[in-house]
Design a protein around this motif. Structure first.
Motif, PDB file in Angstrom:
ATOM      1  N   VAL A   1       0.801  -1.220   0.181  1.00  0.00           N
ATOM      2  CA  VAL A   1      -0.123   0.122   0.045  1.00  0.00           C
ATOM      3  C   VAL A   1       0.991   1.076  -0.003  1.00  0.00           C
ATOM      4  CG1 VAL A   1      -1.561   1.301   1.194  1.00  0.00           C
ATOM      5  CG2 VAL A   1      -2.085  -1.100   1.093  1.00  0.00           C
ATOM      6  N   THR A   2       2.032   1.245   0.760  1.00  0.00           N
ATOM      7  CA  THR A   2       2.773   2.449   0.928  1.00  0.00           C
ATOM      8  C   THR A   2       3.614   2.593  -0.427  1.00  0.00           C
ATOM      9  OG1 THR A   2       3.126   2.002   3.187  1.00  0.00           O
ATOM     10  CG2 THR A   2       4.909   3.305   2.195  1.00  0.00           C
ATOM     11  N   ASP A   3       3.835   1.730  -1.129  1.00  0.00           N
ATOM     12  CA  ASP A   3       4.318   1.695  -2.322  1.00  0.00           C
ATOM     13  C   ASP A   3       3.439   1.949  -3.560  1.00  0.00           C
ATOM     14  OD1 ASP A   3       6.961   1.323  -0.983  1.00  0.00           O
ATOM     15  OD2 ASP A   3       7.201  -0.788  -1.641  1.00  0.00           O
ATOM     16  N   TYR A   4       2.204   2.123  -3.450  1.00  0.00           N
ATOM     17  CA  TYR A   4       1.088   2.273  -4.403  1.00  0.00           C
ATOM     18  C   TYR A   4       0.953   0.929  -5.231  1.00  0.00           C
ATOM     19  CZ  TYR A   4      -2.560   4.759  -7.000  1.00  0.00           C
ATOM     20  OH  TYR A   4      -3.650   4.832  -7.714  1.00  0.00           O
ATOM     21  N   ARG A   5       1.421  -0.323  -4.858  1.00  0.00           N
ATOM     22  CA  ARG A   5       0.980  -1.448  -5.790  1.00  0.00           C
ATOM     23  C   ARG A   5      -0.119  -2.175  -5.129  1.00  0.00           C
ATOM     24  NH1 ARG A   5       6.241  -2.354  -3.720  1.00  0.00           N
ATOM     25  NH2 ARG A   5       5.567  -4.452  -2.903  1.00  0.00           N
ATOM     26  N   LEU A   6      -0.983  -1.894  -4.095  1.00  0.00           N
ATOM     27  CA  LEU A   6      -2.206  -2.559  -3.963  1.00  0.00           C
ATOM     28  C   LEU A   6      -3.077  -1.524  -3.345  1.00  0.00           C
ATOM     29  CD1 LEU A   6      -1.444  -6.233  -2.578  1.00  0.00           C
ATOM     30  CD2 LEU A   6      -2.292  -5.299  -4.762  1.00  0.00           C
ATOM     31  N   ILE A   7      -4.280  -1.318  -3.561  1.00  0.00           N
ATOM     32  CA  ILE A   7      -5.345  -0.703  -2.681  1.00  0.00           C
ATOM     33  C   ILE A   7      -6.171  -1.571  -2.108  1.00  0.00           C
ATOM     34  CG2 ILE A   7      -6.722   1.339  -3.197  1.00  0.00           C
ATOM     35  CD1 ILE A   7      -5.187   1.830  -5.946  1.00  0.00           C
ATOM     36  N   PRO A   8      -6.361  -1.530  -0.855  1.00  0.00           N
ATOM     37  CA  PRO A   8      -7.473  -2.345  -0.108  1.00  0.00           C
ATOM     38  C   PRO A   8      -8.936  -1.624  -0.200  1.00  0.00           C
ATOM     39  CG  PRO A   8      -5.241  -1.841   1.280  1.00  0.00           C
ATOM     40  CD  PRO A   8      -5.429  -0.921   0.216  1.00  0.00           C
ATOM     41  N   VAL A   9     -10.055  -2.338  -0.387  1.00  0.00           N
ATOM     42  CA  VAL A   9     -11.217  -1.730  -0.517  1.00  0.00           C
ATOM     43  C   VAL A   9     -12.111  -2.547   0.608  1.00  0.00           C
ATOM     44  CG1 VAL A   9     -13.168  -1.824  -1.956  1.00  0.00           C
ATOM     45  CG2 VAL A   9     -11.069  -1.667  -3.051  1.00  0.00           C
ATOM     46  N   PHE A  10     -12.781  -1.643   1.348  1.00  0.00           N
ATOM     47  CA  PHE A  10     -13.441  -2.006   2.768  1.00  0.00           C
ATOM     48  C   PHE A  10     -14.980  -1.398   2.426  1.00  0.00           C
ATOM     49  CE2 PHE A  10      -9.153  -1.192   3.915  1.00  0.00           C
ATOM     50  CZ  PHE A  10      -8.949  -2.402   4.800  1.00  0.00           C
ATOM     51  N   ALA A  11     -15.710  -2.203   3.176  1.00  0.00           N
ATOM     52  CA  ALA A  11     -17.346  -1.944   2.856  1.00  0.00           C
ATOM     53  C   ALA A  11     -17.950  -1.505   4.091  1.00  0.00           C
ATOM     54  CB  ALA A  11     -17.967  -3.260   2.415  1.00  0.00           C
ATOM     55  N   GLY A  12     -19.192  -0.871   3.947  1.00  0.00           N
ATOM     56  CA  GLY A  12     -19.934  -0.374   5.116  1.00  0.00           C
ATOM     57  C   GLY A  12     -20.941   0.658   5.017  1.00  0.00           C
ATOM     58  N   SER A  13     -21.435   1.144   5.962  1.00  0.00           N
ATOM     59  CA  SER A  13     -22.613   1.933   5.855  1.00  0.00           C
ATOM     60  C   SER A  13     -22.478   2.886   7.174  1.00  0.00           C
ATOM     61  CB  SER A  13     -24.022   1.490   5.999  1.00  0.00           C
ATOM     62  OG  SER A  13     -24.945   2.507   6.245  1.00  0.00           O
ATOM     63  N   ALA A  14     -22.023   4.305   6.868  1.00  0.00           N
ATOM     64  CA  ALA A  14     -21.840   5.141   8.030  1.00  0.00           C
ATOM     65  C   ALA A  14     -22.859   5.598   8.558  1.00  0.00           C
ATOM     66  CB  ALA A  14     -20.988   6.192   7.599  1.00  0.00           C
ATOM     67  N   LEU A  15     -23.921   5.893   7.996  1.00  0.00           N
ATOM     68  CA  LEU A  15     -25.224   6.362   8.428  1.00  0.00           C
ATOM     69  C   LEU A  15     -26.044   5.324   9.457  1.00  0.00           C
ATOM     70  CD1 LEU A  15     -27.358   8.750   8.089  1.00  0.00           C
ATOM     71  CD2 LEU A  15     -28.428   7.647   6.692  1.00  0.00           C
ATOM     72  N   LYS A  16     -25.770   4.130   9.086  1.00  0.00           N
ATOM     73  CA  LYS A  16     -26.292   2.903   9.910  1.00  0.00           C
ATOM     74  C   LYS A  16     -25.328   2.485  10.805  1.00  0.00           C
ATOM     75  CE  LYS A  16     -30.153   2.891   8.032  1.00  0.00           C
ATOM     76  NZ  LYS A  16     -31.496   3.588   8.390  1.00  0.00           N
ATOM     77  N   ASP A  17     -24.238   3.279  11.177  1.00  0.00           N
ATOM     78  CA  ASP A  17     -23.014   2.830  12.094  1.00  0.00           C
ATOM     79  C   ASP A  17     -22.442   1.672  11.943  1.00  0.00           C
ATOM     80  OD1 ASP A  17     -23.782   5.413  13.513  1.00  0.00           O
ATOM     81  OD2 ASP A  17     -25.582   4.214  14.058  1.00  0.00           O
ATOM     82  N   LYS A  18     -22.106   1.293  10.581  1.00  0.00           N
ATOM     83  CA  LYS A  18     -21.641  -0.077  10.456  1.00  0.00           C
ATOM     84  C   LYS A  18     -20.190   0.082   9.756  1.00  0.00           C
ATOM     85  CE  LYS A  18     -25.919  -3.100  10.494  1.00  0.00           C
ATOM     86  NZ  LYS A  18     -26.457  -1.886  11.071  1.00  0.00           N
ATOM     87  N   ALA A  19     -19.155  -0.692  10.537  1.00  0.00           N
ATOM     88  CA  ALA A  19     -18.184  -0.990   9.722  1.00  0.00           C
ATOM     89  C   ALA A  19     -17.045   0.341   9.679  1.00  0.00           C
ATOM     90  CB  ALA A  19     -18.151  -1.665   8.202  1.00  0.00           C
ATOM     91  N   ILE A  20     -17.125   1.312  10.600  1.00  0.00           N
ATOM     92  CA  ILE A  20     -16.261   2.337  10.380  1.00  0.00           C
ATOM     93  C   ILE A  20     -15.114   1.846  11.211  1.00  0.00           C
ATOM     94  CG2 ILE A  20     -15.772   4.653  11.119  1.00  0.00           C
ATOM     95  CD1 ILE A  20     -17.649   4.394   8.834  1.00  0.00           C
ATOM     96  N   GLN A  21     -15.230   1.149  12.333  1.00  0.00           N
ATOM     97  CA  GLN A  21     -14.050   0.862  13.416  1.00  0.00           C
ATOM     98  C   GLN A  21     -12.874  -0.064  12.210  1.00  0.00           C
ATOM     99  OE1 GLN A  21     -17.150   0.640  14.182  1.00  0.00           O
ATOM    100  NE2 GLN A  21     -17.610   0.816  16.274  1.00  0.00           N
ATOM    101  N   PRO A  22     -13.403  -1.030  11.705  1.00  0.00           N
ATOM    102  CA  PRO A  22     -12.266  -1.719  10.779  1.00  0.00           C
ATOM    103  C   PRO A  22     -11.531  -0.745   9.965  1.00  0.00           C
ATOM    104  CG  PRO A  22     -14.462  -2.955  11.023  1.00  0.00           C
ATOM    105  CD  PRO A  22     -14.604  -1.548  11.647  1.00  0.00           C
ATOM    106  N   LEU A  23     -12.385   0.342   9.391  1.00  0.00           N
ATOM    107  CA  LEU A  23     -11.755   1.083   8.379  1.00  0.00           C
ATOM    108  C   LEU A  23     -10.613   1.980   9.192  1.00  0.00           C
ATOM    109  CD1 LEU A  23     -11.689   2.669   5.553  1.00  0.00           C
ATOM    110  CD2 LEU A  23     -13.243   4.318   6.556  1.00  0.00           C
ATOM    111  N   LEU A  24     -10.738   2.172  10.338  1.00  0.00           N
ATOM    112  CA  LEU A  24      -9.870   2.987  11.532  1.00  0.00           C
ATOM    113  C   LEU A  24      -8.951   1.949  11.645  1.00  0.00           C
ATOM    114  CD1 LEU A  24     -12.135   5.127  14.052  1.00  0.00           C
ATOM    115  CD2 LEU A  24     -10.182   6.071  12.509  1.00  0.00           C
TER     116      LEU A  24
END
Length: 697
Positions: free
Chosen positions: A254-277
């Motif tokens: 990621v630091t060398d910009y060779r891969l870009i991780p993609v995450f899923a969630g719903s901020a309005l419904k309070d889901k999956a923000i902690q794993p993003l952090l």
């Protein structure tokens, strides 16, 4: 003074996205989960903490980039991480806020709408992040909405933006049945419980998703192992690779910009923000892992390098200047090397002025905390510096350096503005100057013939906000004219001309004599002044006056009085008088020489061309394309987006006024569009005659 938090546990990140992708809602959840706020502010209720301006609260959009500091301890780690977070605007009129924020950040989280996927402004912010080679994470938001599709959005990222994207999670359910996510590295299901999803519940993966999760994890591990030779060898031998080894390899990729991780969630419904952090801490780089910053010596022009180290000479870049109603002017800066102590003296390498830093603050959205020092890799703000502009370098008095400046697009739309009261002109001028100091894409000039004040910006909304701020923040009531296109002028051929100002009277005379060469530049290169005087034919003390005269002259061209662009002006010869020469004489000589050369250099008029993307139901495609053609538009491509058609075109800004109303009428209100500045282009002769009021003499 020593730092109280290790550099390697610091993250400088920005949240960027297309307008309405839910960026500020994500930020509000981050502030809540990190303990900075005790309640969640909703954008739709006008309560978002980071959207603190009155205009932001009313419109539900972000206008200025807001900086804040928060702390987070990821799952499975003992250390707490210091996160400097900048929430940027999504509307194209405020793209400068994104640009100057990305310049000083070490990583970005790009947020996408789970229904729309990649949208026009998503592509713009992605290109801006590419410009600074920023490592990034992606977050596909709003997966609770009707029509949301994680995999469709993921495919749009891979196809339109980067094939380096890799999914890190599987959504559990979709639309209104979206419940949580499967973490593909730990192979656990994460659910978010409590009133605001603050409790992360780790459970086994639902049986219906086990097979897909195993398949997706194998693909992910193969991608990560492919970035590390030792891991790849073990992967091919089907040997176990530990979680920490995978995270370390992914972090490097990621630091060398060779891969870009993609995450899923719903901020309005309070889901999956902690794993993003968690991911921000796990995978995005610290300032210590970023390349050292380069600059030039203001005296010799040689390249200088500054390491991210507290013991190096101090060097910082000002990325934002803001008027604060309580403390005056706030100058936001990123420290690249050394440290800045309260009460110390610094050099502004642009102006050459020495200034004393009386106050340093750390920002929490619109609140402040007083600091005694800021260190390498940190973001802070100063109060009370006198002559600081966006893009200035602040540095050590004994080790001057000029860091790479931030280049901003030229404004494309103008309106005439006047105070409602006769004695309000001074207050209007002062207020406009403060706003122009804040925003490099906002320009103010005076029409020489009429004496009217003309303000220019990136779009109608941009200028609307400026006028609103004049009223609310500065107490200036103003009348405004209708929006006008900000045309430009340039030349087609290289030309040389002499400019003289010789005036003899009873006393001391005036004598200035210059030879200027005007050379056309490529579109978008702007203006350059080159001094080629040798042998003292013009004394050195008069050269700045010549440059000042040229810069004044380019504000008004010879075709229709619009500013001149894409021209290089070289001062190569001239003469002076021992007694009668003065700075004023050389300035006037430069103005005359420039205007003379412009008139002989085949001057032409340029108009702003906008990139327009219209999304319409298929049955209206022909009507929308036909209307664009009638606006001198050039259709570049059309493509399918779920059940809609997307038209991409280049259209002159002059033809786009009132387009929103026309598009609604053509499509029964079912289409929408985005528009951003693309380039300047020569105005056709037939159109030019209408602009200048008849054929040129």
């Amino acid at each position: 003074m020593t730092r109280n938090h290790p550099l390697e546990k610091t993250r400088n990140i920005g949240l960027v996205a297309h307008i309405d992708a839910g960026k500020t809602t994500v930020t509000e959840r981050i502030l809540f989960y990190t303990g900075l706020s005790h309640k969640i502010g909703e954008v739709h209720e006008g309560e978002a903490i980071m959207d603190w301006m009155a205009q932001e609260k009313e419109r539900g959009i972000t206008i200025t980039s807001a900086a804040t500091t928060c702390f987070w301890k990821p799952r499975g780690r003992e250390e707490t991480y210091w996160i400097n977070l900048i929430d940027t605007p999504g509307h194209i009129d405020f793209t400068v806020e994104v640009q100057r924020s990305l310049r000083v950040l070490d990583g970005a989280v790009i947020i996408f709408d789970g229904v729309a996927g990649v949208e026009p402004q998503s592509e713009t912010v992605w290109r801006q992040a590419d410009e600074y080679a920023l490592p990034r994470l992606c977050f596909i938001n709003k997966l609770d909405r009707t029509g949301a599709d994680f995999w469709e959005s993921f495919r749009s990222i891979q196809e339109k933006l980067s094939s380096k994207a890799v999914p890190m999670q599987l959504p559990i359910g979709q639309e209104d049945s979206f419940e949580g996510v499967v973490d593909l590295l730990t192979m656990k299901a994460l659910y978010f419980e409590g009133d605001f999803g603050e409790k992360v519940s780790v459970r086994d993966i639902p049986s219906s998703l086990i097979e897909e999760a195993q398949k997706r994890r194998a693909e992910l591990v193969e991608k990560i192992a492919g970035e590390d030779d030792q891991l790849l060898e073990r992967f091919l031998e089907e040997k176990e690779i530990s979680l920490e080894e995978l995270r370390a390899a992914l972090r490097k990729a990621v630091t060398d910009y060779r891969l870009i991780p993609v995450f899923a969630g719903s901020a309005l419904k309070d889901k999956a923000i902690q794993p993003l952090l968690d991911a921000v801490c796990y995978y995005l780089p610290s300032p210590a892992e970023c390349p050292p910053v380069e600059g030039i010596s203001p005296s010799t022009g040689e390249t200088l390098v500054r390491q991210t180290d507290d013991e190096e000479p101090f060097a910082a870049l000002v990325f934002k200047v803001a008027s604060d109603p309580y403390v005056g002017t706030l100058d936001y800066f990123r420290v690249y090397s050394g440290k800045l102590l309260q009460g110390s003296y610094i050099l502004n390498s642009r102006s050459g002025k020495k200034e004393r830093v009386s106050r340093i603050v750390r920002m929490f959205a619109n609140k402040r905390e007083e600091l005694e020092a800021v260190f390498a890799g940190q973001i802070g703000a100063t109060v009370g510096l006198k002559d600081v502009k966006t893009g200035d370098t602040l540095c050590d008095l004994d080790h001057p350096i000029v860091l790479e400046q931030i280049h901003f697009p030229e404004p494309v739309i103008s309106i005439r503005i006047e105070p409602q009261t006769r004695d309000g002109q001074v207050k209007l001028d002062e207020s406009l100057k403060k706003l122009a100091d804040e925003d490099p894409t906002f320009k103010v000039r005076r029409d020489r013939e009429t004496g009217e004040t003309i303000i220019s910006g990136m779009g109608e909304l941009h200028l609307e906000i400026i006028v609103d701020r004049l009223k609310r923040e500065f107490g200036v009531e103003a009348n405004i004219g209708r929006p006008e296109v900000a045309y430009r002028e340039t030349i087609l051929q290289e030309i040389q001309a002499q400019g003289q100002y010789i005036h003899q009277s009873g006393g001391r005379g005036q004598y200035g004599d210059v030879w200027l060469k005007l050379t056309p530049l490529s579109r978008g290169e702007g203006f350059a002044f080159v001094n080629q005087i040798k042998g003292g034919v013009i004394p050195q003390e008069f050269i700045p006056a010549v440059e000042k005269g040229v810069k004044e002259a380019i504000e008004e061209g010879v075709v229709a009085g619009y500013p001149v662009t894409d021209v290089s002006v070289t001062l190569y010869d001239g003469s002076f008088h021992e007694v009668d020469s003065s700075e004023a004489a050389f300035k006037l000589a430069a103005i005359r020489g420039f205007r003379k050369a412009m008139g002989q250099g085949e001057p032409i008029l340029l108009e702003p061309i906008m990139k327009v993307q219209a999304t319409t139901p298929p049955e209206f495609l022909g009507d929308v394309m036909g209307d664009m053609g009638s606006r001198r538009g050039k259709i570049l491509k059309t493509e399918d987006q779920k059940k809609a058609k997307v038209i991409e075109a280049e259209v002159p800004l002059a033809e786009m006024f009132g387009y929103a109303t026309t598009l609604r009428s053509l499509t029964k209100g079912r289409a929408n569009f985005t528009m951003e500045f693309k380039k300047y282009q020569r105005v056709p002769e037939s159109i030019k005659e209408k602009i200048v009021g008849g054929p040129e003499k």
